[in-house]
Design a protein around this motif. Structure first.
Motif, mmCIF file in Angstrom:
data_model
loop_
_atom_site.group_PDB
_atom_site.id
_atom_site.type_symbol
_atom_site.label_atom_id
_atom_site.label_comp_id
_atom_site.label_asym_id
_atom_site.label_seq_id
_atom_site.Cartn_x
_atom_site.Cartn_y
_atom_site.Cartn_z
ATOM 1 N N HIS A 1 36.416 41.934 42.741
ATOM 2 C CA HIS A 1 37.729 42.602 42.730
ATOM 3 C C HIS A 1 37.621 43.997 43.370
ATOM 4 O O HIS A 1 38.460 44.392 44.173
ATOM 5 N N SER B 1 43.142 43.247 35.152
ATOM 6 C CA SER B 1 43.382 41.814 35.360
ATOM 7 C C SER B 1 43.757 41.163 34.046
ATOM 8 O O SER B 1 43.999 41.848 33.044
ATOM 9 N N ASP C 1 43.141 36.495 41.632
ATOM 10 C CA ASP C 1 41.856 35.863 41.937
ATOM 11 C C ASP C 1 41.869 35.104 43.269
ATOM 12 O O ASP C 1 42.771 34.310 43.530
ATOM 13 N N HIS D 1 32.333 38.548 39.445
ATOM 14 C CA HIS D 1 33.775 38.492 39.718
ATOM 15 C C HIS D 1 34.415 39.890 39.735
ATOM 16 O O HIS D 1 35.263 40.174 40.599
HETATM 17 ZN ZN ZN Z 1 40.116 38.335 38.334
#
Ligand code: ZN
Ligand code: KG4
Length: 342
Positions: free
Chosen positions: A118, A142, A309, A114
């Motif tokens: 980003h 984040s 996200d 993840h």
């Molecule tokens: Zn994130």
């Protein structure tokens, strides 16, 4: 690099947003996100509720992404999914769904980190958004992470510094909660800060290593300050909301920018990107642009829809893995603590 169109179906379900996207090479054809409103009532993400909502949302969101992209599912060359880090229950929904779909369609599976997603969102083709040159620094900010990453290639990332306690998104959200704002409070602090004086109140900055972050002390300082002021005036927050938001945002963004300057000084790398949900913040965007001019950096700010996200960022990471034939085994399991440089 291959000229043949490659279609990737991407799935992101690491926290409280269920997202599916179709990308064709580095272009996004669709990027659908189902936000889970249910958590606002609890002041934060409730993991059990998040995984249940993913189960409800995933089929319609994937169907919507395919329909919006105007392709047939038989056109899909590979399935990319977020393997971690994130909430285990949430990750399991996306992981199981991606595996089943890859088996059903007979196409390869691509497991994506993840946080790498980003960072790699910067490689999505977008008008007026040039792609960073390697090596570059990425401040990944984040709700779950705060890191300065040195990126030497698509999947070669080194964490130079990170938070030792709360993430910056948590600092925004927890400060907002103290000000009686609903979850997630980051975007609201940003909105109200535009109307306030950033120098109205000052909060001490944490003392940690030059490239590390700490936000738990700031949250406590804000809480004690507000409690003290409310003893004298119970309507203090209400009457000074804009100044409080502006001052909190100014403190947080100054910390982020100071650390970025330290990282540029330590590495000599002046290609600087920001990524993650907090990179949607208008003040960090403004400050990065002005620093670019004064210190001669080249800065990269993601398009708004690729900050929080989303599955498009998982799709672009999947595209680069696909080009290098880096496929995942079908017995791959979700990894809630997968590090960006592992
Ligand atoms: Zn994130
Ligand atoms: O990347 P993201 O969507 O999810 C995680 O991977 O954590 O980031 C969500 C975080 C939340 O803490 C939210 O309050 C924050 O990003 N955020 C903002 C803004 N937009 C989203 N924080 C400050 N200003 C904003 N405009």
């Amino acid at each position: 690099m291959s000229k043949k169109p490659i279609y990737i179906l991407a799935i992101e379900s690491s926290c409280d947003d269920t997202s599916a996207a179709i990308i064709c090479n580095d272009k996004v054809l669709s990027n659908c996100v189902a936000n889970q409103k249910i958590h606002a009532a609890y002041g934060g993400v409730v993991p059990e509720l998040a995984s249940r909502a993913h189960q409800q949302n995933i089929v319609p969101v994937v169907a919507q992404a395919i329909q919006k992209a105007n392709i047939n599912k038989k056109d899909v060359n590979a399935i990319a999914f977020t393997r971690g880090p994130g909430l285990m229950g949430s990750l399991l929904v996306g992981t199981s769904f991606a595996k089943s779909l890859s088996l059903a369609l007979g196409v390869p599976l691509l497991d994506i980190n993840h946080m790498q997603g980003h960072v790699l969102a910067h490689f999505i083709a977008a008008e007026n958004c040039p792609k960073p040159m390697f090596p570059f620094l990425c401040l990944t900010i984040s709700g779950g992470h705060t890191q300065i990453v040195k990126v030497t290639d698509y999947f070669e990332m080194e964490v130079l510094g990170e938070t030792i306690d709360d993430a910056v998104g948590e600092a925004f959200d927890k400060s907002a909660k103290i000000l009686n704002l609903p979850y997630p409070g980051g975007p609201l602090i940003d909105k109200y800060a535009q109307l306030g004086n950033p120098k109205a109140y000052s909060f001490t900055k944490p003392k940690v290593g030059p490239l590390d972050f700490s936000f738990s002390g700031l949250k406590t300082a804000i809480l004690y300050f507000v409690q003290k002021m409310e003893k004298e005036n119970p309507s203090f927050v209400e009457e000074n909301l804009y100044d409080l938001c502006a001052s909190i945002q100014d403190t947080i963004v100054t910390i982020l920018m100071d650390k970025l300057k330290n990282a540029v000084a330590a590495t000599g790398i002046k290609e600087v990107a920001i990524a993650g949900g907090v990179s949607a913040n208008s003040e960090i965007r403004k400050r990065l642009k002005s620093t670019e001019k004064t210190l001669g950096w080249t800065s990269y700010i993601p398009k708004f829809e690729y900050t929080t996200d989303n599955a498009a960022m998982i799709g672009i990471a999947g595209y680069y893995k696909y080009l290098n034939n880096v496929y995942s085994d079908v017995d791959v399991s979700a990894n809630a603590r997968w590090k960006v440089d592992q």
